[in-house]
Design an enzyme around this catalytic site. Structure first.
Site, mmCIF file in Angstrom:
data_model
loop_
_atom_site.group_PDB
_atom_site.id
_atom_site.type_symbol
_atom_site.label_atom_id
_atom_site.label_comp_id
_atom_site.label_asym_id
_atom_site.label_seq_id
_atom_site.Cartn_x
_atom_site.Cartn_y
_atom_site.Cartn_z
ATOM 1 C CB CYS A 10 46.389 61.356 19.282
ATOM 2 S SG CYS A 10 45.115 61.839 20.433
ATOM 3 C CB CYS B 142 44.754 42.954 11.904
ATOM 4 S SG CYS B 142 44.496 44.163 13.221
#
Length: 168
Positions: free
Chosen positions: A142, A122
Site C-alpha cells: 500500500c 535511496c
C-alpha cells in the site's frame, strides 16, 4: 532518535519515537537540504519523514495503463503495473515489487506492528506492506502516490520492462 509528531491521513495525531528509515547505507544519499530542494513539501514529509498522504489524493491510485512505477527520489523502477490492483483503500496497491527494488523494516508506531517499504537505492519511504493482498503473494504493498512516478510503457517495450534483469 527524535520525538516527532505523526499525522496519519490528516486525522490522528500521536507523539511517537521514530527511527529514521534513512539510517543505513544506500547507493544514493543526499543532505536534508538537497532532498528539500528536490521534493515538494508533501513529498518530503512522506518520503523522508515517513508520513502518509491522504487516502484518495493520488491520481496514481486510478492509473490503469501498462508501465512502471519508479521511485520519485532516484528513478529506480519499483513496481510493474501488471502487479497493481484496486485494493479499495485509496492508495496505489501492488502485490509484488520488481526484483531487488525495495527494502523493508518494522514499524511499531500507532500501537501496532506493520512493515514499512522503502526504496532500496535511496531509502525513500514508499508505504506499508500488509498480509491481505491477492494471490499469488497474498501481500498488499500500500503505497503513497507522492513517492512514485509512473512511466507509461510503449506497446512494444512493455515486455522489456518485465524481462530485464534487476538493477544492482
Amino acid at each position: 532518535m527524535k520525538r516527532r509528531l505523526f499525522l496519519l491521513s490528516g486525522t490522528a495525531a500521536v507523539v511517537a519515537t521514530k527511527l529514521h528509515a534513512t539510517e543505513g547505507t544506500f547507493e544514493i544519499t543526499r543532505t536534508e537540504a538537497q532532498w528539500r530542494a528536490q521534493l515538494s513539501e508533501i513529498e518530503y514529509l512522506v518520503m523522508r519523514e515517513e508520513k502518509t498522504e491522504r487516502a484518495g489524493s493520488s491520481p496514481l491510485d486510478k492509473e490503469t495503463r501498462d508501465g512502471i512505477y519508479a521511485c520519485r527520489g532516484c528513478d529506480l523502477p519499483l513496481y510493474d503495473a501488471s502487479t497493481k490492483y484496486d485494493s479499495g483503500t485509496g492508495w496505489p496497491s501492488f502485490y509484488q515489487p520488481l526484483p531487488n527494488a525495495v527494502r523493508t523494516k518494522d514499524d511499531n508506531t500507532f500501537f501496532s506492528k506493520r512493515t514499512e517499504v522503502h526504496c532500496r537505492r535511496c531509502g525513500s519511504h514508499l508505504g506499508h506492506i500488509f498480509d491481505d493482498g491477492p494471490k499469488p503473494t497474498g501481500k498488499r504493498h500500500c503505497l503513497n502516490g507522492v513517492s512514485l512516478t509512473f512511466q507509461i510503457a510503449q506497446t512494444e517495450d512493455a515486455s522489456a520492462w518485465r524481462s530485464r534483469p534487476p538493477e544492482v
